[in-house]
Design an enzyme around this catalytic site. Structure first.
Site, PDB file in Angstrom:
ATOM      1  N   CYS A 187       0.835  -1.203   0.000  1.00 47.36           N
ATOM      2  CA  CYS A 187       0.000   0.000   0.000  1.00 47.36           C
ATOM      3  C   CYS A 187       0.874   1.260   0.000  1.00 47.36           C
ATOM      4  O   CYS A 187       1.727   1.428   0.874  1.00 47.36           O
ATOM      5  CB  CYS A 187      -0.901  -0.021   1.234  1.00 47.36           C
ATOM      6  SG  CYS A 187      -1.797   1.508   1.529  1.00 47.36           S
ATOM      7  N   SER A 188       0.649   2.146  -0.949  1.00 46.67           N
ATOM      8  CA  SER A 188       1.459   3.369  -1.039  1.00 46.67           C
ATOM      9  C   SER A 188       1.267   4.272   0.178  1.00 46.67           C
ATOM     10  O   SER A 188       2.223   4.888   0.653  1.00 46.67           O
ATOM     11  CB  SER A 188       1.145   4.134  -2.324  1.00 46.67           C
ATOM     12  OG  SER A 188      -0.197   4.569  -2.330  1.00 46.67           O
TER      13      SER A 188
END
Length: 116
Positions: free
Chosen positions: A10-11
């Site tokens: 997840c960024s």
């Protein structure tokens, strides 16, 4: 102790880790999909976040729809049990810092607890 409930794919979660590193804050990483928090831990996190457990649920997840969770009236304890059993549904990232917690969506939520 500072803890990041992290999903490396997840960024936003990676950005939370980078934020803590940039501020020189030591922290533990919990990859919550591999090591899900217990119902008791989730209960504590929800209290620190000052939200209802349902607000910690990722409603856009396929599993949310498959379980028909949007159509059900659930108690706080039931939501916590569902999150503990299905960590994919837990909103991310969560940073616990100095007795406070924040969900890093947006990242400014984390900055706010760090600056208090």
């Amino acid at each position: 102790m500072t803890t990041v409930f992290h999903n490396p794919r997840c960024s936003k979660s990676r950005a939370a880790v980078e934020l803590l590193i940039s501020r020189g804050i030591e922290f533990d990483v919990v990859e919550y999909l591999e090591t899900p928090p217990s119902a008791k831990e989730l209960g504590k996190i929800v209290k620190m976040l000052n939200i209802d457990p349902a607000q910690l649920v990722r409603t856009g997840e396929k599993l949310f729809k498959e379980m028909n969770l949007g159509d059900r009236e659930l108690s706080d304890a039931q939501w916590i049990a569902i999150l503990a059993s299905n960590p994919t549904l837990i909103e991310r990232p969560i940073v616990v810092y100095d007795g406070k917690a924040a969900v890093g969506r947006p990242l400014e939520n984390i900055v706010e607890i760090l600056d208090q």
